[in-house]
Design a protein around this motif. Structure first.
Motif, PDB file in Angstrom:
ATOM      1  N   GLN A 204       0.825  -1.201   0.000  1.00 58.50           N
ATOM      2  CA  GLN A 204       0.000   0.000   0.000  1.00 58.50           C
ATOM      3  C   GLN A 204       0.867   1.262   0.000  1.00 58.50           C
ATOM      4  OE1 GLN A 204      -2.377  -0.840   3.580  1.00 58.50           O
ATOM      5  NE2 GLN A 204      -4.169  -1.010   2.245  1.00 58.50           N
ATOM      6  N   PHE A 205       0.339   2.301  -0.636  1.00 54.95           N
ATOM      7  CA  PHE A 205       1.021   3.594  -0.640  1.00 54.95           C
ATOM      8  C   PHE A 205      -0.020   4.700  -0.574  1.00 54.95           C
ATOM      9  CE2 PHE A 205       0.420   2.188  -5.018  1.00 54.95           C
ATOM     10  CZ  PHE A 205      -0.180   3.271  -5.618  1.00 54.95           C
ATOM     11  N   ASP A 206       0.369   5.840  -0.009  1.00 54.09           N
ATOM     12  CA  ASP A 206      -0.533   6.989   0.045  1.00 54.09           C
ATOM     13  C   ASP A 206       0.156   8.291  -0.365  1.00 54.09           C
ATOM     14  OD1 ASP A 206       1.067   7.440   2.264  1.00 54.09           O
ATOM     15  OD2 ASP A 206      -0.559   7.236   3.731  1.00 54.09           O
ATOM     16  N   ARG A 207       1.382   8.163  -0.864  1.00 53.92           N
ATOM     17  CA  ARG A 207       2.104   9.341  -1.349  1.00 53.92           C
ATOM     18  C   ARG A 207       3.010   8.907  -2.497  1.00 53.92           C
ATOM     19  NH1 ARG A 207       6.934  11.966   0.781  1.00 53.92           N
ATOM     20  NH2 ARG A 207       6.899  10.434   2.480  1.00 53.92           N
ATOM     21  N   VAL A 208       3.026   9.733  -3.552  1.00 51.76           N
ATOM     22  CA  VAL A 208       3.844   9.457  -4.728  1.00 51.76           C
ATOM     23  C   VAL A 208       4.653  10.710  -5.033  1.00 51.76           C
ATOM     24  CG1 VAL A 208       3.869   8.727  -7.133  1.00 51.76           C
ATOM     25  CG2 VAL A 208       2.045   7.920  -5.612  1.00 51.76           C
ATOM     26  N   VAL A 209       5.961  10.547  -5.212  1.00 52.40           N
ATOM     27  CA  VAL A 209       6.843  11.685  -5.464  1.00 52.40           C
ATOM     28  C   VAL A 209       7.507  11.526  -6.824  1.00 52.40           C
ATOM     29  CG1 VAL A 209       8.823  13.016  -4.651  1.00 52.40           C
ATOM     30  CG2 VAL A 209       7.249  11.976  -2.994  1.00 52.40           C
ATOM     31  N   ALA A 210       7.315  12.509  -7.692  1.00 49.05           N
ATOM     32  CA  ALA A 210       7.914  12.520  -9.027  1.00 49.05           C
ATOM     33  C   ALA A 210       9.116  13.461  -9.020  1.00 49.05           C
ATOM     34  CB  ALA A 210       6.903  12.981 -10.065  1.00 49.05           C
ATOM     35  N   THR A 211      10.271  12.939  -9.439  1.00 46.58           N
ATOM     36  CA  THR A 211      11.477  13.754  -9.530  1.00 46.58           C
ATOM     37  C   THR A 211      12.150  13.521 -10.877  1.00 46.58           C
ATOM     38  OG1 THR A 211      12.798  12.029  -8.462  1.00 46.58           O
ATOM     39  CG2 THR A 211      11.913  13.758  -7.040  1.00 46.58           C
ATOM     40  N   SER A 212      13.033  14.435 -11.231  1.00 50.43           N
ATOM     41  CA  SER A 212      13.783  14.312 -12.479  1.00 50.43           C
ATOM     42  C   SER A 212      15.081  15.081 -12.321  1.00 50.43           C
ATOM     43  CB  SER A 212      12.970  14.871 -13.646  1.00 50.43           C
ATOM     44  OG  SER A 212      13.600  14.607 -14.879  1.00 50.43           O
ATOM     45  N   THR A 213      16.210  14.439 -12.640  1.00 53.99           N
ATOM     46  CA  THR A 213      17.485  15.140 -12.500  1.00 53.99           C
ATOM     47  C   THR A 213      17.679  16.177 -13.602  1.00 53.99           C
ATOM     48  OG1 THR A 213      18.574  13.318 -13.659  1.00 53.99           O
ATOM     49  CG2 THR A 213      18.634  13.284 -11.246  1.00 53.99           C
ATOM     50  N   GLY A 214      17.041  15.945 -14.767  1.00 57.71           N
ATOM     51  CA  GLY A 214      17.085  16.924 -15.853  1.00 57.71           C
ATOM     52  C   GLY A 214      15.684  17.394 -16.175  1.00 57.71           C
ATOM     53  N   PHE A 215      15.564  18.430 -16.980  1.00 53.03           N
ATOM     54  CA  PHE A 215      14.240  18.884 -17.410  1.00 53.03           C
ATOM     55  C   PHE A 215      13.643  17.852 -18.365  1.00 53.03           C
ATOM     56  CE2 PHE A 215      15.946  23.102 -16.228  1.00 53.03           C
ATOM     57  CZ  PHE A 215      14.927  23.516 -15.398  1.00 53.03           C
ATOM     58  N   THR A 216      12.485  17.339 -18.133  1.00 51.97           N
ATOM     59  CA  THR A 216      11.712  17.355 -16.909  1.00 51.97           C
ATOM     60  C   THR A 216      10.903  16.083 -16.854  1.00 51.97           C
ATOM     61  OG1 THR A 216      10.156  18.678 -15.580  1.00 51.97           O
ATOM     62  CG2 THR A 216       9.790  18.642 -17.934  1.00 51.97           C
ATOM     63  N   PHE A 217       9.999  15.944 -15.927  1.00 53.24           N
ATOM     64  CA  PHE A 217       9.082  14.811 -15.823  1.00 53.24           C
ATOM     65  C   PHE A 217       7.681  15.405 -15.934  1.00 53.24           C
ATOM     66  CE2 PHE A 217       8.102  10.837 -12.987  1.00 53.24           C
ATOM     67  CZ  PHE A 217       7.046  10.509 -13.788  1.00 53.24           C
ATOM     68  N   GLU A 218       7.031  15.238 -17.114  1.00 47.89           N
ATOM     69  CA  GLU A 218       5.695  15.769 -17.341  1.00 47.89           C
ATOM     70  C   GLU A 218       4.666  14.660 -17.166  1.00 47.89           C
ATOM     71  OE1 GLU A 218       8.393  17.701 -20.584  1.00 47.89           O
ATOM     72  OE2 GLU A 218       7.986  15.668 -19.857  1.00 47.89           O
ATOM     73  N   PHE A 219       3.582  14.949 -16.455  1.00 46.17           N
ATOM     74  CA  PHE A 219       2.531  13.944 -16.345  1.00 46.17           C
ATOM     75  C   PHE A 219       1.172  14.607 -16.128  1.00 46.17           C
ATOM     76  CE2 PHE A 219       4.058  14.488 -12.007  1.00 46.17           C
ATOM     77  CZ  PHE A 219       2.921  14.449 -11.215  1.00 46.17           C
ATOM     78  N   ASP A 220       0.121  13.847 -16.458  1.00 48.62           N
ATOM     79  CA  ASP A 220      -1.252  14.310 -16.350  1.00 48.62           C
ATOM     80  C   ASP A 220      -2.132  13.094 -16.105  1.00 48.62           C
ATOM     81  OD1 ASP A 220      -3.438  16.001 -16.352  1.00 48.62           O
ATOM     82  OD2 ASP A 220      -3.318  16.534 -18.477  1.00 48.62           O
ATOM     83  N   ASN A 221      -3.415  13.338 -15.886  1.00 44.98           N
ATOM     84  CA  ASN A 221      -4.444  12.289 -15.875  1.00 44.98           C
ATOM     85  C   ASN A 221      -4.096  11.119 -14.957  1.00 44.98           C
ATOM     86  OD1 ASN A 221      -5.627  13.954 -17.715  1.00 44.98           O
ATOM     87  ND2 ASN A 221      -5.550  12.548 -19.427  1.00 44.98           N
ATOM     88  N   VAL A 222      -4.018  11.431 -13.682  1.00 46.55           N
ATOM     89  CA  VAL A 222      -3.706  10.416 -12.673  1.00 46.55           C
ATOM     90  C   VAL A 222      -4.979   9.692 -12.251  1.00 46.55           C
ATOM     91  CG1 VAL A 222      -3.071  10.161 -10.234  1.00 46.55           C
ATOM     92  CG2 VAL A 222      -1.571  11.396 -11.805  1.00 46.55           C
ATOM     93  N   ALA A 223      -4.876   8.380 -12.091  1.00 45.26           N
ATOM     94  CA  ALA A 223      -5.964   7.557 -11.564  1.00 45.26           C
ATOM     95  C   ALA A 223      -5.413   6.743 -10.396  1.00 45.26           C
ATOM     96  CB  ALA A 223      -6.503   6.624 -12.645  1.00 45.26           C
TER      97      ALA A 223
END
Length: 213
Positions: A159-178
């Motif tokens: 189980q998880f209740d937190r998600v962290v997105a990181t990127s060392t370079g430009f960039t990490f793009e995201f949308d439409n989370v379920a």
């Protein structure tokens, strides 16, 4: 176990399209959206629209993977999405999603997948697993066209209740989370299954780029 649904997220889950997220970096403490997700953007992470050369590029929708997210049509994403920024450019840059309940499933539209994009999953303060662009794409080279965007379905045994997105370079793009408290997928698609071992600490993943025909 991991399984996928044609086009994008499965039905019966909680959807968030970030359309009501204030543009730019948000105030300390983040912003809670209608789905119950709290979005915390640590500079230079930000909510954006469109593309800016050298910083972020809008994801592409295909195969009907905008279904459930306000009827977004296939093509270049014209709505608000999240850019995780670059931790090399600004130490600590990240986009954090705090979920309203413990979950075993997460889906997201992952744009221009790069090898240096990372998703880490937490239960409270405890990390339960992570994956990178290498885990979701055979060629994670930042392709900003149609073939560079994937809708990624992730099923975890922890189980998880937190998600962290990181990127060392430009960039990490995201949308439409379920997201969902249980595994909502029911029909495995062998061609898209990838079950990862101890490095992901129980996280399995299935990816679907687009539907042919």
């Amino acid at each position: 176990m991991a399984s996928g649904s044609v086009g994008g997220a499965p039905t019966g889950v909680t959807f968030e399209n970030f359309d009501l997220l204030a543009l730019g970096a948000n105030a300390p403490g983040g912003q809670v959206l209608g789905s119950g997700i709290k979005v915390i953007l640590t500079p230079n992470a930000q909510a954006v629209v469109g593309s800016v050369g050298g910083q972020y590029a809008a994801p592409f929708l295909s195969g009907g993977n905008g279904t459930g997210f306000g009827g977004q049509p296939d093509g270049l994403n014209t709505t608000t999405y999240i850019s995780a920024g670059s931790s090399n450019a600004m130490g600590g840059a990240n986009a954090t999603l705090e979920l309203p309940f413990l979950s075993l499933y997460l889906g997201l539209l992952w744009g221009s997948v790069d090898a240096f994009n990372t998703l880490e999953f937490f239960n409270g303060a405890v990390s339960v697993g992570q994956l990178t662009g290498v885990d979701v794409s055979a060629s994670p080279n930042g392709d900003q066209g149609l073939n560079g965007t994937l809708y990624v379905n992730i099923v975890s045994t922890l189980q998880f209740d937190r998600v962290v997105a990181t990127s060392t370079g430009f960039t990490f793009e995201f949308d439409n989370v379920a997201f969902n408290p249980t595994d909502p997928t029911v029909v495995p698609e062998p061609a898209t299954l990838a079950l990862f071992g101890a490095g992901l600490l129980g996280l399995g993943l299935a990816r679907r780029r687009r539907r042919n025909g």
